[in-house]
Design a protein around this motif. Structure first.
Motif, short mmCIF file in Angstrom:
data_model
loop_
_atom_site.label_atom_id
_atom_site.label_comp_id
_atom_site.label_asym_id
_atom_site.label_seq_id
_atom_site.Cartn_x
_atom_site.Cartn_y
_atom_site.Cartn_z
N ASN A 39 1.03 -1.22 0.02
CA ASN A 39 0.11 -0.06 -0.20
C ASN A 39 0.80 1.28 0.01
N PRO A 40 0.59 2.32 -1.05
CA PRO A 40 1.77 3.22 -1.03
C PRO A 40 1.20 4.42 -0.09
N TYR A 41 0.25 4.28 0.69
CA TYR A 41 -0.22 5.21 1.70
C TYR A 41 0.26 4.73 3.02
N GLY A 42 0.91 3.35 2.99
CA GLY A 42 1.55 2.80 4.24
C GLY A 42 0.27 2.28 4.93
N ALA A 43 0.14 2.30 6.39
CA ALA A 43 -0.86 1.49 7.08
C ALA A 43 -1.45 2.80 7.75
N SER A 44 -2.59 2.31 8.42
CA SER A 44 -3.36 3.31 9.39
C SER A 44 -2.32 3.95 10.11
N PRO A 45 -2.67 5.25 10.37
CA PRO A 45 -1.73 6.07 11.06
C PRO A 45 -2.30 5.51 12.67
N LYS A 46 -2.98 5.13 12.78
CA LYS A 46 -3.08 4.33 14.43
C LYS A 46 -2.19 3.67 14.53
N LYS A 276 -9.00 2.65 -1.01
CA LYS A 276 -9.69 1.91 -2.04
C LYS A 276 -10.02 3.24 -3.17
N VAL A 277 -10.67 4.23 -2.55
CA VAL A 277 -10.92 5.44 -3.60
C VAL A 277 -9.62 5.88 -4.36
N LYS A 278 -8.52 5.95 -3.78
CA LYS A 278 -7.42 6.60 -4.05
C LYS A 278 -6.68 5.77 -5.08
N ASN A 279 -6.83 4.32 -4.84
CA ASN A 279 -6.40 3.39 -5.91
C ASN A 279 -6.98 3.43 -7.14
N ASN A 280 -8.36 3.69 -6.97
CA ASN A 280 -9.13 3.45 -8.31
C ASN A 280 -9.02 4.72 -9.12
N ALA A 281 -8.57 5.71 -8.51
CA ALA A 281 -8.38 6.87 -9.34
C ALA A 281 -6.85 6.81 -9.86
N GLY A 282 -6.11 6.17 -9.10
CA GLY A 282 -4.65 5.95 -9.81
C GLY A 282 -4.70 4.78 -10.78
N LYS A 283 -5.54 3.85 -10.74
CA LYS A 283 -5.69 2.94 -11.95
C LYS A 283 -6.25 3.63 -13.20
N GLN A 284 -7.01 4.78 -13.10
CA GLN A 284 -7.33 5.31 -14.08
C GLN A 284 -6.21 6.06 -14.72
N THR A 302 -7.53 -4.72 -8.91
CA THR A 302 -6.32 -4.81 -7.52
C THR A 302 -5.62 -3.44 -7.42
N ASN A 303 -4.67 -3.36 -6.73
CA ASN A 303 -3.52 -2.30 -6.73
C ASN A 303 -2.49 -2.36 -7.55
N PHE A 304 -2.55 -3.07 -8.59
CA PHE A 304 -1.36 -3.19 -9.50
C PHE A 304 -1.92 -3.50 -10.90
N ILE A 305 -1.18 -3.13 -11.96
CA ILE A 305 -1.63 -3.28 -13.44
C ILE A 305 -0.55 -4.02 -14.32
N GLY A 344 0.63 3.43 -7.27
CA GLY A 344 1.07 4.23 -6.28
C GLY A 344 0.18 5.53 -6.17
N THR A 345 0.83 6.65 -5.40
CA THR A 345 -0.01 7.71 -5.06
C THR A 345 -0.08 8.47 -6.26
N GLU A 346 -0.94 9.58 -6.50
CA GLU A 346 -1.09 10.18 -7.75
C GLU A 346 0.16 10.85 -8.40
N GLN A 347 0.94 11.41 -7.49
CA GLN A 347 2.24 12.02 -7.57
C GLN A 347 3.18 11.00 -8.06
N GLN A 348 3.14 9.80 -7.60
CA GLN A 348 4.18 8.83 -7.97
C GLN A 348 4.02 8.11 -9.34
N ASN A 349 2.56 7.85 -9.48
CA ASN A 349 2.02 7.43 -11.00
C ASN A 349 2.37 8.48 -11.98
N THR A 350 2.27 9.74 -11.90
CA THR A 350 2.51 10.85 -12.65
C THR A 350 4.02 10.38 -13.05
#
Ligand SMILES: *Cc1c(COP(=O)(O)O)cnc(C)c1O
Length: 366
Positions: A39-46, A276-284, A302-305, A344-350
């Motif tokens: 997960n490019p966002y790591g884990a829950s901040p908790k 999940k929402v961010k991953n979907n945008a990244g997939k696009q 998934t979170n890869f392509i 990845g994150t939007e920035q990483q993907n770009t």
């Protein structure tokens, strides 16, 4: 010495280069690893909050029954605690299942391409591996897989969504398949990426367990939960199957820390929903990139392509690595001419896609 004959053909797992190694090798400011579907966002901040304040007696063995984690997962899934098996990652659960069931004279059915550990463990146990090629669209050929099952078949492995293609088998096809396969064959549904599925027609496979005690579902904290380094996977099955598997498990296979962080990660479902929402945008971003450049890709759930590069995968992989991005070459996965890239994150993907343009231009692809 008297090693099992069949392991002579096996190679030890070849890990890719670490970010640190790549950074030194090519003198880079930063390296981004998008190779293993973490997960490019790591884990829950908790989780971090918890780790900053831990107070644990490390001299004491962990709870070998993972009781607190067991209660949390059972509650989350609405299953009984005796329907759960905890492993040191799904990798260990695959090993436990293979160890408990497979032996020479039996066979197991796997897709090609799919996650490599099913076959690997079957070879260790001396079982025959029946390989069924994927359909053109990258999905499992369930009809063929059911066809090759015979009286010596012990396990059928269905990776859904599939790694490395990212494709999802429609729920009604899974249902038909489970009806067709004899009830003394274990059907493993490896659902490492289940948290990322957005398809409306997808029905949670947990519903299959009531009618089909020979189904075993595998899930993990390594992918969407961002806890790969802690090694926690769990299998959900009938009490009967889980009861048979339990004795082949090591007594203390999840550490104190890993049990704790998994509980914390599980409790933060808002974090999972956000990823999940961010991953979907990244997939696009990747799909748009491929369409604009006329590169084939498999529709990913998934979170890869897995995407085409129309060049030698290793050369493109190398070009990206020299530019600070580690991905997986299709050559290493049995899919030459393709790369598997973790979203990845939007920035990483770009940034990655900019670098990919550079490499594909060098190779005369675009
Ligand atoms: C990553 C992955 C696993 C292994 O997960 P761990 O829980 O980290 O061992 C299992 N199956 C598939 C399909 C995967 O992609």
């Amino acid at each position: 010495m008297k090693f099992k004959k069949q392991i002579a053909s096996l190679k030890a797992y070849q890990p890719g280069k670490t970010s640190d190694e790549v950074q030194k090798m090519y003198n880079l400011d930063k390296v981004t690893k998008l190779a293993s579907n973490e997960n490019p966002y790591g884990a829950s901040p908790k989780v971090k909050e918890y780790l900053n304040n831990i107070d644990i007696d490390f001299a004491i063995y962990p709870d070998g029954h993972a009781s607190k984690l067991r209660t949390a997962v059972a509650k989350h899934l609405n299953v009984s605690e005796n329907q759960l098996l905890f492993g040191n990652g799904s990798d260990e659960n695959i090993l436990i299942v293979s160890r408990a069931i497979l032996e020479p004279g039996l066979n197991t059915v796997v897709a090609d391409l799919t996650f490599g550990q099913y076959k690997h463990n079957a070879v260790v146990e001396g079982a025959e591996v029946r390989v069924v090629p994927l359909l053109e669209n990258g999905a499992h050929d369930l009809d063929k897989m059911a066809e090759v099952v015979d009286e010596n078949t012990a396990i059928v492995w269905v990776c859904n969504p599939n790694n490395p293609t990212g494709t999802l088998i429609p729920s009604d096809e899974i249902k038909d398949f489970v009806e067709k396969v004899p009830s003394d064959v274990l059907i493993v549904l490896d659902e490492a990426y289940t948290e990322y599925i957005t398809d409306d027609t997808y029905e949670d496979s947990l519903g299959l367990l009531k009618k089909h005690p020979n189904v075993l579902i595998m899930r993990t904290f390594s992918k969407a939960y961002g806890l790969a380094s802690f090694r926690v996977g769990y299998a959900i099955g009938s009490e009967e199957v889980i009861g048979q598997l339990e004795p082949t498990r090591e007594p203390f296979n999840n550490t104190v820390l890993s049990q704790e962080v998994a509980i914390i990660g599980l409790a933060d479902q808002a974090f999972i929903a956000e990823c999940k929402v961010k991953n979907n945008a990244g997939k696009q971003q990747f799909e748009t990139y491929c369409k604009e450049r006329n590169l084939n890709f498999f529709p990913s759930h998934t979170n890869f392509i897995l995407m085409e590069v129309k060049a030698d995968s290793d050369v493109v992989f190398q070009g990206l690595m020299e530019r600070g991005f580690i991905v997986r070459s299709g050559n290493a996965l049995g899919s030459p001419g393709y790369l598997r890239i973790t979203i990845g994150t939007e920035q990483q993907n770009t940034e990655l896609l900019q670098k990919l343009d550079e490499v594909l231009r060098e190779e005369g692809v675009i």
